[in-house]
Design an enzyme around this catalytic site. Structure first.
Site, PDB file in Angstrom:
ATOM      1  N   LYS A  66    -100.542 -13.038  14.117  1.00 52.86           N
ATOM      2  CA  LYS A  66    -101.993 -13.099  13.878  1.00 52.86           C
ATOM      3  C   LYS A  66    -102.369 -13.126  12.395  1.00 52.86           C
ATOM      4  O   LYS A  66    -103.313 -13.812  12.008  1.00 52.86           O
ATOM      5  CB  LYS A  66    -102.693 -11.936  14.580  1.00 52.86           C
ATOM      6  CG  LYS A  66    -102.680 -12.065  16.100  1.00 52.86           C
ATOM      7  CD  LYS A  66    -103.496 -10.953  16.728  1.00 52.86           C
ATOM      8  CE  LYS A  66    -103.409 -11.028  18.249  1.00 52.86           C
ATOM      9  NZ  LYS A  66    -104.244  -9.995  18.888  1.00 52.86           N
ATOM     10  N   ASP A 103    -110.807 -11.361  19.561  1.00 54.89           N
ATOM     11  CA  ASP A 103    -110.481 -10.030  20.090  1.00 54.89           C
ATOM     12  C   ASP A 103    -111.669  -9.083  19.941  1.00 54.89           C
ATOM     13  O   ASP A 103    -111.983  -8.324  20.866  1.00 54.89           O
ATOM     14  CB  ASP A 103    -109.285  -9.429  19.336  1.00 54.89           C
ATOM     15  CG  ASP A 103    -107.966 -10.088  19.714  1.00 54.89           C
ATOM     16  OD1 ASP A 103    -107.814 -10.474  20.882  1.00 54.89           O
ATOM     17  OD2 ASP A 103    -107.092 -10.208  18.833  1.00 54.89           O
TER      18      ASP A 103
HETATM   19  P1  NAP Z   1     -99.362  -2.441  16.534  1.00 54.02           P
HETATM   20  O1  NAP Z   1    -100.036  -3.137  15.402  1.00 54.02           O
HETATM   21  O2  NAP Z   1     -97.885  -2.483  16.626  1.00 54.02           O
HETATM   22  O3  NAP Z   1     -99.825  -0.885  16.467  1.00 54.02           O
HETATM   23  C1  NAP Z   1     -99.256   0.057  17.347  1.00 54.02           C
HETATM   24  C2  NAP Z   1    -100.039   1.365  17.283  1.00 54.02           C
HETATM   25  O4  NAP Z   1     -99.535   2.234  18.301  1.00 54.02           O
HETATM   26  C3  NAP Z   1     -99.899   2.128  15.948  1.00 54.02           C
HETATM   27  O5  NAP Z   1    -101.120   2.752  15.649  1.00 54.02           O
HETATM   28  C4  NAP Z   1     -98.813   3.145  16.281  1.00 54.02           C
HETATM   29  O6  NAP Z   1     -98.883   4.309  15.500  1.00 54.02           O
HETATM   30  C5  NAP Z   1     -99.180   3.477  17.707  1.00 54.02           C
HETATM   31  N1  NAP Z   1     -98.065   4.053  18.452  1.00 54.02           N
HETATM   32  C6  NAP Z   1     -96.925   3.433  18.842  1.00 54.02           C
HETATM   33  N2  NAP Z   1     -96.138   4.284  19.524  1.00 54.02           N
HETATM   34  C7  NAP Z   1     -96.794   5.471  19.542  1.00 54.02           C
HETATM   35  C8  NAP Z   1     -96.498   6.758  20.089  1.00 54.02           C
HETATM   36  N3  NAP Z   1     -95.342   6.979  20.755  1.00 54.02           N
HETATM   37  N4  NAP Z   1     -97.404   7.746  19.949  1.00 54.02           N
HETATM   38  C9  NAP Z   1     -98.556   7.529  19.294  1.00 54.02           C
HETATM   39  N5  NAP Z   1     -98.900   6.355  18.741  1.00 54.02           N
HETATM   40  C10 NAP Z   1     -98.018   5.332  18.860  1.00 54.02           C
HETATM   41  O7  NAP Z   1     -99.902  -2.949  17.938  1.00 54.02           O
HETATM   42  P2  NAP Z   1    -101.301  -3.636  18.296  1.00 54.02           P
HETATM   43  O8  NAP Z   1    -101.211  -5.091  18.062  1.00 54.02           O
HETATM   44  O9  NAP Z   1    -102.389  -2.885  17.616  1.00 54.02           O
HETATM   45  O10 NAP Z   1    -101.351  -3.428  19.877  1.00 54.02           O
HETATM   46  C11 NAP Z   1    -101.470  -2.131  20.440  1.00 54.02           C
HETATM   47  C12 NAP Z   1    -101.473  -2.280  21.974  1.00 54.02           C
HETATM   48  O11 NAP Z   1    -102.621  -3.012  22.386  1.00 54.02           O
HETATM   49  C13 NAP Z   1    -100.258  -3.048  22.520  1.00 54.02           C
HETATM   50  O12 NAP Z   1     -99.866  -2.440  23.714  1.00 54.02           O
HETATM   51  C14 NAP Z   1    -100.818  -4.427  22.807  1.00 54.02           C
HETATM   52  O13 NAP Z   1    -100.131  -5.075  23.838  1.00 54.02           O
HETATM   53  C15 NAP Z   1    -102.246  -4.086  23.224  1.00 54.02           C
HETATM   54  N6  NAP Z   1    -103.191  -5.190  22.992  1.00 54.02           N
HETATM   55  C16 NAP Z   1    -103.923  -5.638  24.051  1.00 54.02           C
HETATM   56  C17 NAP Z   1    -104.857  -6.636  23.864  1.00 54.02           C
HETATM   57  C18 NAP Z   1    -105.683  -7.098  25.020  1.00 54.02           C
HETATM   58  O14 NAP Z   1    -106.254  -8.185  24.975  1.00 54.02           O
HETATM   59  N7  NAP Z   1    -105.799  -6.309  26.064  1.00 54.02           N
HETATM   60  C19 NAP Z   1    -105.032  -7.203  22.591  1.00 54.02           C
HETATM   61  C20 NAP Z   1    -104.256  -6.725  21.520  1.00 54.02           C
HETATM   62  C21 NAP Z   1    -103.336  -5.711  21.740  1.00 54.02           C
HETATM   63  P3  NAP Z   1     -98.078   4.445  14.102  1.00 54.02           P
HETATM   64  O15 NAP Z   1     -98.936   3.799  13.059  1.00 54.02           O
HETATM   65  O16 NAP Z   1     -97.946   5.909  13.913  1.00 54.02           O
HETATM   66  O17 NAP Z   1     -96.747   3.735  14.281  1.00 54.02           O
END
Ligand code: NAP
Length: 290
Positions: A66, A103
């Site tokens: 992205k 988004d």
């Molecule tokens: P990302 O940039 O990799 O960020 C991941 C986030 O999750 C970070 O804040 C991380 O914290 C936190 N995290 C990971 N493992 C954790 C744990 N065990 N305990 C607490 N916090 C934890 O991912 P993203 O792109 O933001 O996506 C996040 C989620 O949203 C994913 O599951 C993705 O599939 C989903 N999503 C869905 C849509 C939709 O259309 N529905 C769109 C976008 C994303 P740290 O900073 O501490 O590592």
């Protein structure tokens, strides 16, 4: 043939082909097709630049591209630049690349679908990754009275909050709206790793979870049980996809058909987009993107 697709790595898990092809079929757009476009980071830019000459009108972009999508675009929306990421590319006849982010407005549309308007409400966002940035921006732009960000790694919450002009929270605080933007729940549906007490979920009027998986997430199930209004990750996926679809076709998106397709029990059953062997090699069900 007018072509559309989703660029990601991995992208085998994506429900977007099924969702968009259902929308195209619903509107009788027989000369359009949407497919998976598996692209590892090292060939992302050259893959994108080759698309317009191959009949592509546009493409969605998911993990991990992205930020790169925004960087290579010839023009971009102010929202995509503020968020720092683009999930929708549109190609003009001369091959110019336009980047947008659906988004953020997709999330607000999903809230509107359950009659929730963030204007004047308080919100707590869990997470400080890519999706949290878009959601915080969306809530701020929609007029939320206060947006707080909690993250496992507090420094990232502080940086995001400073960048977008909201508050960082050291622990989850009371709010009207709770939004999970962490990946917690993806693997097993549980939310034990989040500092949330299931019994206290009822204090949030609305609970949204960006994570989606077969069988739903525990956060949404527990919140629903406690009478919260809920928005799950699939609805957010559908709403961002609908906005991308409208940008490419210029037609109102058939949201119900898209939702039915996205929620189908086996999203890949009739999807020719899964025939690419590189998709299968790189499948990683723990990271659903678009
Ligand atoms: P990302 O940039 O990799 O960020 C991941 C986030 O999750 C970070 O804040 C991380 O914290 C936190 N995290 C990971 N493992 C954790 C744990 N065990 N305990 C607490 N916090 C934890 O991912 P993203 O792109 O933001 O996506 C996040 C989620 O949203 C994913 O599951 C993705 O599939 C989903 N999503 C869905 C849509 C939709 O259309 N529905 C769109 C976008 C994303 P740290 O900073 O501490 O590592």
């Amino acid at each position: 043939m007018k072509r559309l697709g989703v660029l990601g790595w991995p992208v085998a898990h994506s429900r977007s082909p099924r969702m968009h092809n259902a929308a195209l079929a619903e509107l009788g757009l027989k000369d359009w097709h949407y497919q998976r476009l598996p692209a590892p980071p090292e060939v992302f830019e050259e893959t994108v630049r080759a698309l317009p000459a191959s009949g592509f009108v546009g493409a969605n972009v998911t993990i991990p591209h992205k930020e790169a999508a925004l960087a290579l675009a010839d023009e971009s929306t102010a929202a995509a630049r503020a968020i720092g990421a683009a999930n929708t590319l549109t190609f003009s006849h001369d091959g110019a690349i336009h980047a947008a982010n659906t988004d953020a407005p997709g999330f607000v549309a999903a809230l509107a679908g359950v009659d929730v308007d963030p204007a004047g409400r308080t919100a707590l966002v869990l997470g400080a990754g890519g999706s949290a940035r878009g959601i915080v921006y969306a809530l701020r732009e929609a007029g939320a009275a206060r947006v707080s960000v909690w993250n496992r790694t507090p420094e990232r919450a502080a940086a995001l909050a400073a960048d977008l002009g909201v508050e960082a929270a050291h622990r989850p605080a009371a709010a009207d709206l709770l939004v999970n933007c962490t990946s917690v729940g993806l693997a097993d549906g549980e939310f034990k790793e989040l500092p949330l007490d299931a019994d206290a979920l009822g204090t949030y009027a609305t609970v949204a979870d960006l994570v989606y998986r077969d069988g739903g997430t525990g956060l949404i199930a527990q919140a629903r049980r406690r009478g919260c209004t809920v928005v799950d990750g699939l609805e957010v996926l559908v709403r961002q996809g609908a906005l991308s679809f409208e940008a490419w076709t210029g037609l109102p998106a058939p949201v119900d058909a898209m939702r039915d397709a996205a929620r189908g029990a086996n999203p890949d059953a009739h999807d020719p987009g899964t025939s690419d062997p590189s998709d299968r090699r790189t499948a990683d069900a723990r990271r659903p993107g678009r």
